[in-house]
Design a protein around this motif. Sequence first.
Motif, PDB file in Angstrom:
ATOM      1  N   VAL A 162     -20.558  18.989  11.107  1.00  0.00           N
ATOM      2  CA  VAL A 162     -20.016  18.023  10.657  1.00  0.00           C
ATOM      3  C   VAL A 162     -18.542  18.068  11.102  1.00  0.00           C
ATOM      4  O   VAL A 162     -17.915  19.264  10.912  1.00  0.00           O
ATOM      5  N   LYS A 163     -17.948  16.982  11.606  1.00  0.00           N
ATOM      6  CA  LYS A 163     -16.484  17.201  12.127  1.00  0.00           C
ATOM      7  C   LYS A 163     -15.666  15.947  11.452  1.00  0.00           C
ATOM      8  O   LYS A 163     -16.220  14.852  11.018  1.00  0.00           O
ATOM      9  N   ALA A 164     -14.138  16.166  11.522  1.00  0.00           N
ATOM     10  CA  ALA A 164     -13.531  15.038  11.072  1.00  0.00           C
ATOM     11  C   ALA A 164     -12.459  14.642  12.036  1.00  0.00           C
ATOM     12  O   ALA A 164     -11.823  15.661  12.377  1.00  0.00           O
ATOM     13  N   GLU A 165     -12.089  13.361  12.284  1.00  0.00           N
ATOM     14  CA  GLU A 165     -10.893  13.054  12.965  1.00  0.00           C
ATOM     15  C   GLU A 165     -10.074  12.276  11.777  1.00  0.00           C
ATOM     16  O   GLU A 165     -10.415  11.476  11.350  1.00  0.00           O
ATOM     17  N   ILE A 166      -8.707  13.106  11.967  1.00  0.00           N
ATOM     18  CA  ILE A 166      -7.985  12.635  10.867  1.00  0.00           C
ATOM     19  C   ILE A 166      -6.707  12.135  11.308  1.00  0.00           C
ATOM     20  O   ILE A 166      -6.049  12.748  12.031  1.00  0.00           O
ATOM     21  N   GLU A 167      -6.259  10.949  10.598  1.00  0.00           N
ATOM     22  CA  GLU A 167      -4.830  10.516  10.937  1.00  0.00           C
ATOM     23  C   GLU A 167      -3.962  10.642   9.622  1.00  0.00           C
ATOM     24  O   GLU A 167      -4.499  10.322   8.737  1.00  0.00           O
ATOM     25  N   ARG A 168      -2.710  11.136  10.037  1.00  0.00           N
ATOM     26  CA  ARG A 168      -1.754  11.350   8.831  1.00  0.00           C
ATOM     27  C   ARG A 168      -0.570  10.511   9.122  1.00  0.00           C
ATOM     28  O   ARG A 168      -0.299   9.873  10.162  1.00  0.00           O
ATOM     29  N   THR A 169       0.178  10.141   7.996  1.00  0.00           N
ATOM     30  CA  THR A 169       1.229   9.141   8.028  1.00  0.00           C
ATOM     31  C   THR A 169       2.295   9.930   8.755  1.00  0.00           C
ATOM     32  O   THR A 169       2.254  11.084   8.826  1.00  0.00           O
ATOM     33  N   ASP A 170       3.382   9.078   9.141  1.00  0.00           N
ATOM     34  CA  ASP A 170       4.258   9.891  10.108  1.00  0.00           C
ATOM     35  C   ASP A 170       5.390  10.315   9.002  1.00  0.00           C
ATOM     36  O   ASP A 170       6.028  11.289   9.601  1.00  0.00           O
ATOM     37  N   SER A 171       5.647  10.161   7.824  1.00  0.00           N
ATOM     38  CA  SER A 171       6.574  10.344   6.981  1.00  0.00           C
ATOM     39  C   SER A 171       6.140  11.469   5.964  1.00  0.00           C
ATOM     40  O   SER A 171       4.912  11.299   5.707  1.00  0.00           O
ATOM     41  N   VAL A 172       6.819  12.180   5.682  1.00  0.00           N
ATOM     42  CA  VAL A 172       6.656  13.478   4.718  1.00  0.00           C
ATOM     43  C   VAL A 172       6.392  12.713   3.281  1.00  0.00           C
ATOM     44  O   VAL A 172       7.145  11.929   2.831  1.00  0.00           O
ATOM     45  N   PRO A 173       5.197  13.106   2.686  1.00  0.00           N
ATOM     46  CA  PRO A 173       4.564  14.163   2.812  1.00  0.00           C
ATOM     47  C   PRO A 173       3.455  14.381   3.796  1.00  0.00           C
ATOM     48  O   PRO A 173       2.551  14.958   3.611  1.00  0.00           O
ATOM     49  N   MET A 174       3.451  13.348   4.693  1.00  0.00           N
ATOM     50  CA  MET A 174       2.532  13.202   5.789  1.00  0.00           C
ATOM     51  C   MET A 174       0.944  13.067   5.326  1.00  0.00           C
ATOM     52  O   MET A 174       0.073  13.918   5.807  1.00  0.00           O
ATOM     53  N   LYS A 175       0.726  12.264   4.341  1.00  0.00           N
ATOM     54  CA  LYS A 175      -0.581  12.215   3.949  1.00  0.00           C
ATOM     55  C   LYS A 175      -1.412  11.760   4.746  1.00  0.00           C
ATOM     56  O   LYS A 175      -1.390  11.262   5.954  1.00  0.00           O
ATOM     57  N   PHE A 176      -3.000  12.058   4.352  1.00  0.00           N
ATOM     58  CA  PHE A 176      -3.930  11.582   5.354  1.00  0.00           C
ATOM     59  C   PHE A 176      -4.128  10.087   5.137  1.00  0.00           C
ATOM     60  O   PHE A 176      -4.001   9.329   4.003  1.00  0.00           O
ATOM     61  N   ALA A 177      -3.972   9.284   6.222  1.00  0.00           N
ATOM     62  CA  ALA A 177      -4.075   7.776   6.311  1.00  0.00           C
ATOM     63  C   ALA A 177      -5.620   7.549   6.330  1.00  0.00           C
ATOM     64  O   ALA A 177      -6.021   6.451   5.835  1.00  0.00           O
TER      65      ALA A 177
END
Length: 153
Positions: free
Chosen positions: A63-78
């Motif tokens: 099982v694997k994940a492709e994760i996108e994060r926000t650009d601004s701190v705190p760079m949460k998972f989007a």
Amino acid sequence: MNVSVEYLGDKKFKANTIKSSFTLDCKEITPVEYFATGIIGCTGIDLVMMAEKDGFEVTNYSVKAEIERTDSVPMKFASMHIIYEFDGAFDATKAKRYIGASLESYCTTVNSIRDSVKVSYTIIQNGEKIADKEELISMSVPLEDGFGGACCS
């Protein structure tokens, strides 16, 4: 649940749980990476345990994940796209049911982020893609499948 972390120096921490302890080496794996692997680990364990409960064995599993994060701190998972790939002598309907039950009901970690992170998934069973980029259904739909939760209690 009670957990604690002690600083050992050199960006290393000792993580303690009631059952065990382990070292977090932030030079090797960041806390965010531990968090992400905890999420997919929880749902991955659910699949194996639900299949076993029905008398099936899961093999060649990843099982694997492709994760996108926000650009601004705190760079949460989007967004998080989880890709399940495994072999098993059960039909596609059961495979989708096991994964759906984990994602929608039982996996504590996924259900802790799902209100703020767009979660989708793909399922590849026995080399065949049986679900592609499916999104989670609404939390307002109660699900009961009789498994009682396999992971993370």
